[in-house]
Design a protein around this motif. Structure first.
Motif, PDB file in Angstrom:
ATOM      1  N   SER A  59       0.807  -1.219   0.000  1.00  0.00           N
ATOM      2  CA  SER A  59       0.000   0.000   0.000  1.00  0.00           C
ATOM      3  C   SER A  59       0.842   1.273   0.000  1.00  0.00           C
ATOM      4  N   LEU A  60       1.985   1.235   0.675  1.00  0.00           N
ATOM      5  CA  LEU A  60       2.853   2.411   0.680  1.00  0.00           C
ATOM      6  C   LEU A  60       3.389   2.682  -0.722  1.00  0.00           C
ATOM      7  N   TYR A  61       3.745   1.618  -1.437  1.00  0.00           N
ATOM      8  CA  TYR A  61       4.196   1.763  -2.821  1.00  0.00           C
ATOM      9  C   TYR A  61       3.071   2.337  -3.691  1.00  0.00           C
ATOM     10  N   ALA A  62       1.860   1.846  -3.440  1.00  0.00           N
ATOM     11  CA  ALA A  62       0.703   2.340  -4.196  1.00  0.00           C
ATOM     12  C   ALA A  62       0.495   3.823  -3.943  1.00  0.00           C
ATOM     13  N   LEU A  63       0.620   4.230  -2.686  1.00  0.00           N
ATOM     14  CA  LEU A  63       0.483   5.647  -2.319  1.00  0.00           C
ATOM     15  C   LEU A  63       1.503   6.494  -3.060  1.00  0.00           C
ATOM     16  N   ILE A  64       2.756   6.058  -3.027  1.00  0.00           N
ATOM     17  CA  ILE A  64       3.837   6.793  -3.699  1.00  0.00           C
ATOM     18  C   ILE A  64       3.599   6.825  -5.209  1.00  0.00           C
ATOM     19  N   TYR A  65       3.154   5.686  -5.758  1.00  0.00           N
ATOM     20  CA  TYR A  65       2.921   5.607  -7.203  1.00  0.00           C
ATOM     21  C   TYR A  65       1.817   6.556  -7.658  1.00  0.00           C
ATOM     22  N   TYR A  66       0.672   6.543  -6.975  1.00  0.00           N
ATOM     23  CA  TYR A  66      -0.452   7.391  -7.370  1.00  0.00           C
ATOM     24  C   TYR A  66      -0.057   8.871  -7.379  1.00  0.00           C
ATOM     25  N   ILE A  67       0.621   9.287  -6.326  1.00  0.00           N
ATOM     26  CA  ILE A  67       0.990  10.707  -6.202  1.00  0.00           C
ATOM     27  C   ILE A  67       2.074  11.075  -7.212  1.00  0.00           C
ATOM     28  N   SER A  68       3.142  10.267  -7.275  1.00  0.00           N
ATOM     29  CA  SER A  68       4.265  10.593  -8.170  1.00  0.00           C
ATOM     30  C   SER A  68       3.842  10.533  -9.631  1.00  0.00           C
ATOM     31  N   SER A  69       2.943   9.605  -9.971  1.00  0.00           N
ATOM     32  CA  SER A  69       2.482   9.478 -11.359  1.00  0.00           C
ATOM     33  C   SER A  69       1.751  10.742 -11.803  1.00  0.00           C
ATOM     34  N   GLN A  70       0.867  11.251 -10.950  1.00  0.00           N
ATOM     35  CA  GLN A  70       0.114  12.457 -11.295  1.00  0.00           C
ATOM     36  C   GLN A  70       1.008  13.693 -11.304  1.00  0.00           C
ATOM     37  N   LEU A  71       1.936  13.763 -10.352  1.00  0.00           N
ATOM     38  CA  LEU A  71       2.856  14.909 -10.314  1.00  0.00           C
ATOM     39  C   LEU A  71       3.765  14.916 -11.540  1.00  0.00           C
ATOM     40  N   LEU A  72       4.254  13.734 -11.917  1.00  0.00           N
ATOM     41  CA  LEU A  72       5.114  13.628 -13.102  1.00  0.00           C
ATOM     42  C   LEU A  72       4.334  13.999 -14.354  1.00  0.00           C
ATOM     43  N   ARG A  73       3.072  13.553 -14.427  1.00  0.00           N
ATOM     44  CA  ARG A  73       2.222  13.880 -15.577  1.00  0.00           C
ATOM     45  C   ARG A  73       2.033  15.391 -15.683  1.00  0.00           C
ATOM     46  N   LEU A  74       1.678  16.007 -14.569  1.00  0.00           N
ATOM     47  CA  LEU A  74       1.473  17.460 -14.560  1.00  0.00           C
ATOM     48  C   LEU A  74       2.768  18.191 -14.890  1.00  0.00           C
ATOM     49  N   GLY A  75       3.883  17.731 -14.319  1.00  0.00           N
ATOM     50  CA  GLY A  75       5.169  18.366 -14.571  1.00  0.00           C
ATOM     51  C   GLY A  75       5.579  18.297 -16.038  1.00  0.00           C
TER      52      GLY A  75
END
Length: 266
Positions: free
Chosen positions: A154-170
Motif C-alpha cells: 500500500s505504501l508503494y501504491a500511495l507513492i505511485y499514485y501521487i508521483s504518477s500524477q505529479l510527473l504527468r502534470l510536470g
C-alpha cells in the motif's frame, strides 16, 4: 490469546492498507483535477479543445481494448499465490495485453480513413500517429495501476499514485512552457506512458521472472471467462459516459468543444 493478537494485527494491516490507498487516491484526484484548470490558462481555446478530444479518444479506445483484463488480477492473484503461480499469472496478463495492443496497432492502418471521415484532416491529421502511440502505451502500462494493490504494498501504491500524477502534470507544464504546442504535450504523455510500461516490465522481470514462455492456457481461459462480463459492462459504461462527448466532437469545432469541457469540467 495468540489468535486474538493475530486477528488484531491483521485488522491493523488492512486498515493501514486502506488508509494508504485512500490517501493516495484522494491526492491523485486533487492533482488530476487541478491539471485542466491550469491547462485552460496556458492553451488557446482551440488548442485546449483539441487536447481534450485526444485525451477522451485515448481513454475510450484504450479502455475498450484493455477489456478490464488487468482487473482480473484482484481475483486471481490471491488464489494463485497459494500455488506459487503468480509468475504465470503476471506474465500471461502482460503479454495478452501486449498482444491486444499490437493487434490494435496493426488495425490502425485500416482505420485512418474512418478517423479522418469524422474529423477535419487539416486539424487532426498530424495528431493521428501520436494518438495511436498514446493509446498503445496506455494499454501496455495499464496493469501498473493495480500491481501494488494486489501485492498489498500500500505504501508503494500511495507513492505511485501521487508521483504518477505529479510527473504527468510536470511533463505537461514543461512541454507547454517550452514548446507551446498541443503536439509536444501529447508527446509528453506518450513518454510518460512509455516510462510506466518500461518500469512495469522491468519490475515484473525482476520480481516474477516475466517471460513469454510462462503462459498457462487453462489459466488464460479462466481469466477471460471471469473478465468477459466485466469487460462488456466496462464498454457499456464507457459509451454511456462519453456518448455525448463523441457526438459533440463529431459535429462541433475544437473551440466549441473546449467551451463544453470547461463548462462541464469534463
Amino acid at each position: 490469546m495468540k489468535e486474538v493478537n493475530s486477528t488484531e494485527i491483521k485488522e491493523d494491516s488492512l486498515k493501514k492498507q486502506a488508509s494508504y490507498n485512500l490517501i493516495g487516491r484522494v491526492i491523485s484526484f486533487i492533482i488530476s483535477t487541478a491539471t485542466p484548470i491550469i491547462l485552460v490558462r496556458l492553451f488557446l481555446q482551440e488548442e485546449y479543445g483539441i487536447f481534450k478530444e485526444i485525451i477522451i479518444i485515448s481513454q475510450i479506445v484504450s479502455g475498450i481494448i484493455s477489456f478490464n483484463i488487468s482487473n482480473s488480477l484482484y481475483y486471481f492473484y490471491p488464489r494463485v499465490k497459494k500455488q506459487n503461480n503468480q509468475s504465470f499469472l503476471m506474465s500471461q496478463t502482460i503479454f495478452v495485453m501486449l498482444f491486444l495492443s499490437i493487434v490494435f496497432l496493426i488495425s490502425t492502418v485500416f482505420l485512418d480513413k474512418t478517423f479522418y471521415s469524422y474529423y477535419n484532416f487539416e486539424i487532426y491529421g498530424r495528431y493521428y500517429l501520436p494518438l495511436i502511440l498514446l493509446i498503445f502505451f496506455t494499454i501496455t502500462s495499464d496493469p501498473l495501476d493495480k500491481l501494488f494493490i494486489v501485492e498489498k504494498k500500500s505504501l508503494y501504491a500511495l507513492i505511485y499514485y501521487i508521483s504518477s500524477q505529479l510527473l504527468r502534470l510536470g511533463l505537461i507544464l514543461i512541454t507547454i512552457l517550452v514548446f507551446k504546442t498541443v503536439y509536444s504535450t501529447v508527446l509528453s504523455l506518450i513518454l510518460l506512458a512509455l516510462l510506466k510500461t518500461i518500469f512495469l516490465y522491468v519490475y515484473l522481470f525482476i520480481n516474477y521472472g516475466l517471460s513469454i514462455f510462462k503462459i498457462d492456457l487453462k489459466m488464460v481461459t479462466h481469466q477471460f471467462k471471469y473478465v468477459f462480463p466485466m469487460g462488456l459492462s466496462l464498454i457499456a459504461g464507457i459509451f454511456g459516459q462519453h456518448a455525448e462527448k463523441l457526438v459533440l466532437m463529431a459535429n462541433f469545432s475544437a473551440s466549441d468543444f473546449a467551451l463544453y469541457s470547461v463548462g462541464t469540467f469534463g
